[in-house]
Design a protein around this motif. Structure first.
Motif, mmCIF file in Angstrom:
data_model
loop_
_atom_site.group_PDB
_atom_site.id
_atom_site.type_symbol
_atom_site.label_atom_id
_atom_site.label_comp_id
_atom_site.label_asym_id
_atom_site.label_seq_id
_atom_site.Cartn_x
_atom_site.Cartn_y
_atom_site.Cartn_z
ATOM 1 N N GLU A 219 26.618 73.963 -92.476
ATOM 2 C CA GLU A 219 27.696 73.673 -91.387
ATOM 3 C C GLU A 219 28.815 73.039 -91.952
ATOM 4 O O GLU A 219 28.769 72.110 -92.919
ATOM 5 N N ILE A 220 30.320 73.368 -91.261
ATOM 6 C CA ILE A 220 31.300 72.974 -91.832
ATOM 7 C C ILE A 220 32.007 72.241 -90.412
ATOM 8 O O ILE A 220 32.039 72.818 -89.353
ATOM 9 N N PRO A 221 32.232 70.728 -90.633
ATOM 10 C CA PRO A 221 32.810 70.030 -89.692
ATOM 11 C C PRO A 221 34.277 70.724 -89.420
ATOM 12 O O PRO A 221 35.027 71.181 -90.005
ATOM 13 N N SER A 222 34.365 70.987 -87.960
ATOM 14 C CA SER A 222 35.579 71.706 -87.263
ATOM 15 C C SER A 222 35.864 70.976 -86.149
ATOM 16 O O SER A 222 35.184 70.504 -85.204
ATOM 17 N N HIS A 223 37.072 70.993 -85.946
ATOM 18 C CA HIS A 223 37.966 70.395 -84.682
ATOM 19 C C HIS A 223 38.522 71.502 -83.854
ATOM 20 O O HIS A 223 39.247 72.089 -84.265
ATOM 21 N N GLU A 224 37.906 71.524 -82.528
ATOM 22 C CA GLU A 224 38.330 72.343 -81.561
ATOM 23 C C GLU A 224 39.625 71.759 -80.700
ATOM 24 O O GLU A 224 39.294 70.721 -80.240
ATOM 25 N N TYR A 225 40.558 72.261 -80.867
ATOM 26 C CA TYR A 225 41.696 71.881 -79.938
ATOM 27 C C TYR A 225 41.757 72.638 -78.561
ATOM 28 O O TYR A 225 41.013 73.661 -78.269
ATOM 29 N N LEU A 226 42.614 72.162 -77.668
ATOM 30 C CA LEU A 226 42.736 72.808 -76.441
ATOM 31 C C LEU A 226 43.157 74.148 -76.694
ATOM 32 O O LEU A 226 44.207 74.389 -77.195
ATOM 33 N N ARG A 227 42.921 74.869 -75.666
ATOM 34 C CA ARG A 227 43.793 76.330 -75.431
ATOM 35 C C ARG A 227 45.222 75.770 -75.153
ATOM 36 O O ARG A 227 45.249 75.091 -74.408
ATOM 37 N N ILE A 228 46.181 76.606 -75.771
ATOM 38 C CA ILE A 228 47.501 76.291 -75.639
ATOM 39 C C ILE A 228 48.126 76.838 -74.352
ATOM 40 O O ILE A 228 48.799 76.241 -73.731
ATOM 41 N N HIS A 229 47.753 78.052 -74.285
ATOM 42 C CA HIS A 229 48.628 78.928 -73.078
ATOM 43 C C HIS A 229 47.265 79.830 -72.449
ATOM 44 O O HIS A 229 46.170 80.163 -73.211
ATOM 45 N N GLY A 230 47.266 79.745 -70.936
ATOM 46 C CA GLY A 230 46.396 80.761 -70.456
ATOM 47 C C GLY A 230 45.022 80.021 -69.953
ATOM 48 O O GLY A 230 44.889 79.050 -70.111
#
Length: 275
Positions: A219-230
């Motif tokens: 597993e790789i720690p990852s940060h999920e951001y908000l969808r920018i458009h749409g």
């Protein structure tokens, strides 16, 4: 953009490649094989600039799978990354798009990343580092130490936790995250996991089958951001049910394949096969 790594010899297992075939790509990663990045996209023209600007320059190739976009998705991609390989999706769904994208890749390592701007391409070096260090499959996790998410409602977080627990219990996995689409793996993994679903549940299917195949997962720690458009096409209840069906159906999937093999044996080799 031109690649800074030399493609491996065709037909060779990437793990058997000599290190001299690979060149340094960053201060964090001394060597790396050719890396293909697969981006499924449908009407993501506004988001692609944010996605492409985070992709490392040393990537071997970018494969954009266009789901019959009605905006300028393809034109924008070609402007941002002139060497982008565009695959026109014939079917529908994220799983279908990824299958088409994987088939078009020529790299030894395949990375799957979303086109909505929620994933940071700078993290790719961490995924590749894990694979070069011995993992078969590098799985992104928003809930591993160092990961995070800005785009998950409480109900989705609960659903992901419950489904993840079911997979861990049923298949002996130790995942902290299940329904996340940022992953990377050696090409040879595709020979061991049969991808046969078309929707968002493809991520869960891959996570289950790499465990069933006995592949080494990190597993790789990852940060999920908000969808920018749409607006996202993900629907928590609908897609959660589809994921649950995949989980519950996996054991029967294995049995069906075994039965098909057993039925073929009495008839001997088919035309073109060698017994």
């Amino acid at each position: 953009m031109s690649s800074s790594v030399r493609p491996a010899d065709a037909g060779q297992d990437p793990l058997d490649q000599s290190a001299r075939n690979y060149r340094p790509i960053s201060t964090h990663l001394a060597i790396a094989p050719p890396v293909s990045v697969v981006i499924p996209a449908m009407n993501e023209a506004e988001n692609l600039p944010y996605v492409f600007k985070t992709l490392p320059a040393w990537i071997h190739e970018v494969v954009l799978v266009d789901g019959n976009s009605t905006d300028d998705t393809v034109a924008v991609a070609r402007e941002l990354w002139p060497g982008v390989k565009v695959v026109r999706q014939r079917g529908k769904g994220k799983g279908d798009a990824l299958i088409a994208g994987f088939a078009a890749c020529t790299g030894d390592i395949l990375v799957m990343i979303d086109a909505d701007g929620s994933a940071d391409g700078h993290e790719i070096v961490s995924y590749v580092s894990a694979l070069v260090s011995g993992a078969d499959f590098a799985k992104g996790s928003r809930f591993a130490n160092g990961g995070g998410t800005d785009d998950m409602t409480p109900i989705r977080k609960l659903g992901n936790h419950v489904l993840c627990s079911v997979v861990n219990t049923k298949f002996g996995a130790r995942y902290t995250d299940l329904c996340y689409g940022y992953n990377a793996f050696w090409r040879h993994c595709l020979d061991k996991i049969e991808l046969d679903c078309t929707g968002f549940e493809v991520e869960t299917l891959m996570n289950i089958r790499v465990v069933k195949a006995g592949l080494k997962v990190q597993e790789i720690p990852s940060h999920e951001y908000l969808r920018i458009h749409g607006v996202s096409n993900l629907r928590a209840v609908r897609d959660g049910i589809r994921v649950l069906k995949v989980i519950l159906g996996e054991r029967s999937h294995r049995v069906r394949r075994a039965r098909r093999s057993a039925r073929v044996l009495p008839y001997g080799p088919r035309q073109g096969e060698v017994s």
